[in-house]
Design a protein around this motif. Structure first.
Motif, PDB file in Angstrom:
ATOM      1  N   UNK A 112       0.816  -1.223   0.000  1.00 28.50           N
ATOM      2  CA  UNK A 112       0.000   0.000   0.000  1.00 28.50           C
ATOM      3  C   UNK A 112       0.846   1.270   0.000  1.00 28.50           C
ATOM      4  N   UNK A 113       2.046   1.207   0.592  1.00 34.47           N
ATOM      5  CA  UNK A 113       2.912   2.392   0.605  1.00 34.47           C
ATOM      6  C   UNK A 113       3.438   2.658  -0.804  1.00 34.47           C
ATOM      7  N   UNK A 114       3.820   1.597  -1.525  1.00 38.31           N
ATOM      8  CA  UNK A 114       4.247   1.759  -2.914  1.00 38.31           C
ATOM      9  C   UNK A 114       3.152   2.355  -3.772  1.00 38.31           C
ATOM     10  N   UNK A 115       1.908   1.937  -3.533  1.00 42.02           N
ATOM     11  CA  UNK A 115       0.774   2.479  -4.297  1.00 42.02           C
ATOM     12  C   UNK A 115       0.586   3.961  -3.977  1.00 42.02           C
ATOM     13  N   UNK A 154      15.789  -8.148 -16.039  1.00 40.74           N
ATOM     14  CA  UNK A 154      15.621  -8.376 -17.476  1.00 40.74           C
ATOM     15  C   UNK A 154      14.929  -7.198 -18.160  1.00 40.74           C
ATOM     16  N   UNK A 155      14.274  -6.360 -17.344  1.00 39.30           N
ATOM     17  CA  UNK A 155      13.449  -5.290 -17.903  1.00 39.30           C
ATOM     18  C   UNK A 155      13.947  -3.880 -17.584  1.00 39.30           C
ATOM     19  N   UNK A 156      14.734  -3.738 -16.515  1.00 35.63           N
ATOM     20  CA  UNK A 156      15.159  -2.415 -16.069  1.00 35.63           C
ATOM     21  C   UNK A 156      16.647  -2.409 -15.737  1.00 35.63           C
ATOM     22  N   UNK A 157      17.210  -1.213 -15.724  1.00 35.55           N
ATOM     23  CA  UNK A 157      18.596  -1.056 -15.304  1.00 35.55           C
ATOM     24  C   UNK A 157      18.699  -1.235 -13.782  1.00 35.55           C
ATOM     25  N   UNK A 158      19.789  -1.807 -13.294  1.00 31.67           N
ATOM     26  CA  UNK A 158      19.912  -2.046 -11.848  1.00 31.67           C
ATOM     27  C   UNK A 158      19.719  -0.792 -11.002  1.00 31.67           C
ATOM     28  N   UNK A 159      20.244   0.349 -11.482  1.00 32.96           N
ATOM     29  CA  UNK A 159      20.163   1.556 -10.653  1.00 32.96           C
ATOM     30  C   UNK A 159      18.777   2.192 -10.641  1.00 32.96           C
ATOM     31  N   UNK A 160      17.837   1.631 -11.413  1.00 35.62           N
ATOM     32  CA  UNK A 160      16.463   2.145 -11.388  1.00 35.62           C
ATOM     33  C   UNK A 160      15.660   1.592 -10.215  1.00 35.62           C
ATOM     34  N   UNK A 161      16.041   0.444  -9.696  1.00 38.47           N
ATOM     35  CA  UNK A 161      15.231  -0.246  -8.698  1.00 38.47           C
ATOM     36  C   UNK A 161      15.353   0.417  -7.329  1.00 38.47           C
ATOM     37  N   UNK A 162      14.216   0.696  -6.713  1.00 35.98           N
ATOM     38  CA  UNK A 162      14.173   1.260  -5.363  1.00 35.98           C
ATOM     39  C   UNK A 162      13.217   0.436  -4.509  1.00 35.98           C
ATOM     40  N   UNK A 163      13.734  -0.140  -3.440  1.00 39.76           N
ATOM     41  CA  UNK A 163      12.908  -0.957  -2.555  1.00 39.76           C
ATOM     42  C   UNK A 163      12.093  -0.065  -1.620  1.00 39.76           C
ATOM     43  N   UNK A 164      10.841  -0.473  -1.409  1.00 35.53           N
ATOM     44  CA  UNK A 164       9.889   0.302  -0.603  1.00 35.53           C
ATOM     45  C   UNK A 164       9.278  -0.608   0.448  1.00 35.53           C
ATOM     46  N   UNK A 165       9.202  -0.123   1.687  1.00 36.37           N
ATOM     47  CA  UNK A 165       8.503  -0.855   2.744  1.00 36.37           C
ATOM     48  C   UNK A 165       7.666   0.137   3.535  1.00 36.37           C
ATOM     49  N   UNK A 166       6.913  -0.368   4.490  1.00 33.65           N
ATOM     50  CA  UNK A 166       6.029   0.505   5.246  1.00 33.65           C
ATOM     51  C   UNK A 166       6.756   1.318   6.298  1.00 33.65           C
ATOM     52  N   UNK A 167       7.530   0.621   7.125  1.00 35.53           N
ATOM     53  CA  UNK A 167       8.199   1.257   8.253  1.00 35.53           C
ATOM     54  C   UNK A 167       9.427   0.431   8.617  1.00 35.53           C
ATOM     55  N   UNK A 183      -4.312  -3.506  10.266  1.00 30.80           N
ATOM     56  CA  UNK A 183      -5.038  -4.669   9.773  1.00 30.80           C
ATOM     57  C   UNK A 183      -4.092  -5.561   8.977  1.00 30.80           C
ATOM     58  N   UNK A 184      -4.562  -6.734   8.613  1.00 34.42           N
ATOM     59  CA  UNK A 184      -3.758  -7.663   7.833  1.00 34.42           C
ATOM     60  C   UNK A 184      -4.145  -7.559   6.348  1.00 34.42           C
ATOM     61  N   UNK A 185      -4.647  -8.671   5.791  1.00 32.02           N
ATOM     62  CA  UNK A 185      -4.869  -8.717   4.341  1.00 32.02           C
ATOM     63  C   UNK A 185      -5.949  -7.752   3.867  1.00 32.02           C
ATOM     64  N   UNK A 186      -6.905  -7.388   4.731  1.00 30.61           N
ATOM     65  CA  UNK A 186      -8.017  -6.559   4.278  1.00 30.61           C
ATOM     66  C   UNK A 186      -7.607  -5.115   4.010  1.00 30.61           C
ATOM     67  N   UNK A 187      -6.355  -4.761   4.287  1.00 25.49           N
ATOM     68  CA  UNK A 187      -5.849  -3.458   3.881  1.00 25.49           C
ATOM     69  C   UNK A 187      -4.617  -3.633   2.992  1.00 25.49           C
ATOM     70  N   UNK A 188      -4.407  -4.867   2.531  1.00 21.70           N
ATOM     71  CA  UNK A 188      -3.232  -5.185   1.702  1.00 21.70           C
ATOM     72  C   UNK A 188      -3.615  -6.009   0.483  1.00 21.70           C
ATOM     73  N   UNK A 189      -4.728  -5.646  -0.136  1.00 22.47           N
ATOM     74  CA  UNK A 189      -5.113  -6.298  -1.383  1.00 22.47           C
ATOM     75  C   UNK A 189      -5.592  -7.724  -1.241  1.00 22.47           C
ATOM     76  N   UNK A 190      -5.969  -8.136  -0.022  1.00 20.88           N
ATOM     77  CA  UNK A 190      -6.433  -9.497   0.285  1.00 20.88           C
ATOM     78  C   UNK A 190      -5.355 -10.555   0.013  1.00 20.88           C
ATOM     79  N   UNK A 191      -4.099 -10.156   0.175  1.00 22.38           N
ATOM     80  CA  UNK A 191      -2.969 -11.056  -0.059  1.00 22.38           C
ATOM     81  C   UNK A 191      -2.369 -11.447   1.288  1.00 22.38           C
ATOM     82  N   UNK A 192      -1.964 -12.701   1.402  1.00 22.42           N
ATOM     83  CA  UNK A 192      -1.334 -13.181   2.631  1.00 22.42           C
ATOM     84  C   UNK A 192       0.101 -12.678   2.724  1.00 22.42           C
ATOM     85  N   UNK A 193       0.729 -12.920   3.852  1.00 20.90           N
ATOM     86  CA  UNK A 193       2.169 -12.716   3.917  1.00 20.90           C
ATOM     87  C   UNK A 193       2.830 -13.767   3.026  1.00 20.90           C
ATOM     88  N   UNK A 194       4.076 -13.580   2.660  1.00 24.65           N
ATOM     89  CA  UNK A 194       4.674 -14.451   1.652  1.00 24.65           C
ATOM     90  C   UNK A 194       5.152 -15.779   2.236  1.00 24.65           C
TER      91      UNK A 194
END
Length: 354
Positions: free
Chosen positions: A98-101, A138-151, A201-212
Motif C-alpha cells: 500500500x505504501x508503494x501504491x 531483465x526489464x530495467x537497469x539495476x540503478x532504477x530499482x528502489x525498494x519500498x517498505x512501510x516502516x 489490519x492484515x490482508x483486508x488493507x493489503x489487497x487481500x494477499x497473505x504474507x509471503x
C-alpha cells in the motif's frame, strides 16, 4: 498473482498458492517457530477484527490519514530529488504494497510521472526472491530499482537486503519507508514513530494477499515466492478505502524533501532501545523484541504476545488506541517503560514447551 488491487497500481511478482497451504492457528504456529520451523513455511489464520476494533481502526484512519499523507509526500519528494524520475518502485510484500501504491499515485498526481511499481518477497533468514529479481533486471537497469517498505522496526529487513543485494551489481540496498524511528535510512517520510493506519489490519488493507510463503514442496526452483488470495474476505476488503482516504490529504505545495528532527543518528539509536529491553526483561533472542507501532501491532495480530511496552510519555497518545484495544482483547499485559526512539514495543511470549 491475484489481489484486489488494480494492475495499474501494482504488479505482484508472487506465485498464487491459494488452496495449496492450510493456515495454522497462531499458538500452534508460534510453537513451531520457536521449535525451529521457519515462519515462511507456514501461513497464519488471519485475525478477524471485532466490531470494537474496527471502530478503533476507523478512528485511527481519520486521525492519522493526514500525517500518513504528509510522510508519503515528503518521501515522494525525496525519491524525485535523490533517485530521479526513472525510478522503479519495488515494494516488499506485503506491508510495503500500500505504501508503494501511495507513492506511485502521489508522484503521478504531483509530477505526472507514472513510475512502474512491482512487489516482491523478501524473507528474513531466507533472502530476497531471486526469480523476481531476475524478472526485474531483465526489464530495467539495476540503478532504477528502489525498494519500498512501510516502516522500520529494528532494521532487520534492511540488513537482509544489504546481505542479499551485493549479488546484484548496481542494485542499491537503500530502502524507502514512511516511518523510520530506528534511524537506519534517510530515505523516509519521518523519523517519528507514527501510526500508519495500514499497519492496523492484515490482508483486508493489503489487497487481500497473505504474507509471503516459501517451502520447497510448493515453491519450485523457477517460481516466485508464494502468497494466498483471500477471496472469502472480499466483502470486508478496505484496501482502496485506505488508499483513497490518504490521497484526500495530498497537497501540491509539499515541495520540500526535508525531515524534522535529527537525521544523522546511527543504526545504534534504535538498537539501544532493543538492547535495554533485552537486558531488563532477560530476553536472549532479540527477534522476540518488536519495537515501534507497526511491529507491536504485528505481534498482537499474528504472534503470541507476552507484554506490550509503552513509553509513559505516550500513555494517552491516540495513535496507540488500537494497540491497547488488541492488548485488552488478547489479555496481554501493558507495562510502561522508557523508550528513546519508539512509542511502544511488543514482546513475544517464550513458549515453554517449544
Amino acid at each position: 498473482m491475484r489481489s484486489s488491487y488494480k494492475q495499474e497500481d501494482v504488479i505482484l511478482l508472487l506465485k498464487d498458492i491459494t488452496g495449496m497451504v492450510a493456515p495454522q492457528p497462531t499458538k500452534e504456529r508460534e510453537r513451531l517457530i520457536q521449535s525451529g520451523r521457519h515462519y515462511c513455511e507456514m501461513l497464519p489464520v488471519e485475525y478477524v477484527p471485532t466490531d470494537q476494533y474496527m471502530q478503533v481502526y476507523q478512528e485511527a484512519l481519520q486521525l492519522y490519514a493526514e500525517p500518513t499523507a504528509r510522510a508519503a509526500a515528503v518521501l515522494g519528494e525525496r525519491i524525485i530529488e535523490h533517485r530521479g524520475r526513472n525510478t522503479v518502485l519495488v515494494s516488499l510484500a506485503r506491508a510495503g504494497i500500500p505504501i508503494g501504491i501511495l507513492l506511485k499515485r502521489y508522484l503521478k498526481w504531483k509530477y505526472g510521472v507514472d513510475m512502474p511499481h512491482y512487489s516482491i518477497s523478501i524473507i528474513r533468514g531466507r533472502g530476497i526472491d531471486q526469480n523476481a529479481m531476475r524478472y526485474l533486471l531483465d526489464r530495467y537497469e539495476p540503478n532504477q530499482l528502489l525498494f519500498v517498505d512501510g516502516w522500520v522496526g529494528k532494521g532487520a529487513i534492511l540488513r537482509e537486503l544489504e546481505k542479499n543485494i551485493c549479488a546484484y551489481e548496481g542494485v542499491s540496498s537503500e530502502i524507502a519507508v514512511l516511518a523510520d524511528p530506528a534511524y537506519v535510512t534517510n530515505l523516509c517520510g519521518t523519523h517519528e514513530d507514527i501510526l500508519i493506519p495500514s499497519s492496523c489490519l492484515n490482508c483486508t488493507v493489503s489487497g487481500l494477499v497473505s504474507r509471503t510463503f516459501l517451502r520447497s514442496d510448493i515453491i519450485g526452483e523457477k517460481d516466485f515466492h508464494g502468497a494466498v488470495y483471500y477471496a472469502g474476505l472480499e466483502q470486508e476488503d478496505l484496501s482502496y478505502d485506505f488508499i483513497h482516504e490518504i490521497e484526500k490529504h495530498f497537497v501540491r505545495n509539499q515541495t520540500e524533501g526535508s525531515l524534522t528532527g535529527q537525521e544523522h543518528k546511527t543504526h545504534a539509536a534504535g538498537m539501544d532501545d532493543v538492547k535495554k529491553i533485552a537486558d531488563t526483561f532477560g530476553i536472549a533472542d532479540i527477534n522476540f523484541i518488536k519495537p515501534g507501532i507497526g511491529e507491536t501491532t504485528r505481534v498482537l495480530l499474528r504472534r503470541v504476545p507476552w507484554k506490550v511496552l509503552i513509553d509513559e510519555k505516550y500513555k494517552k497518545d491516540r495513535s496507540l488506541r488500537h494497540i491497547l484495544r488488541l492488548a485488552e482483547e488478547k489479555d496481554v499485559q501493558v507495562e510502561y517503560f522508557p523508550l528513546g526512539c519508539y512509542k511502544c514495543c511488543g514482546l513475544i511470549k517464550k513458549i515453554a514447551d517449544a
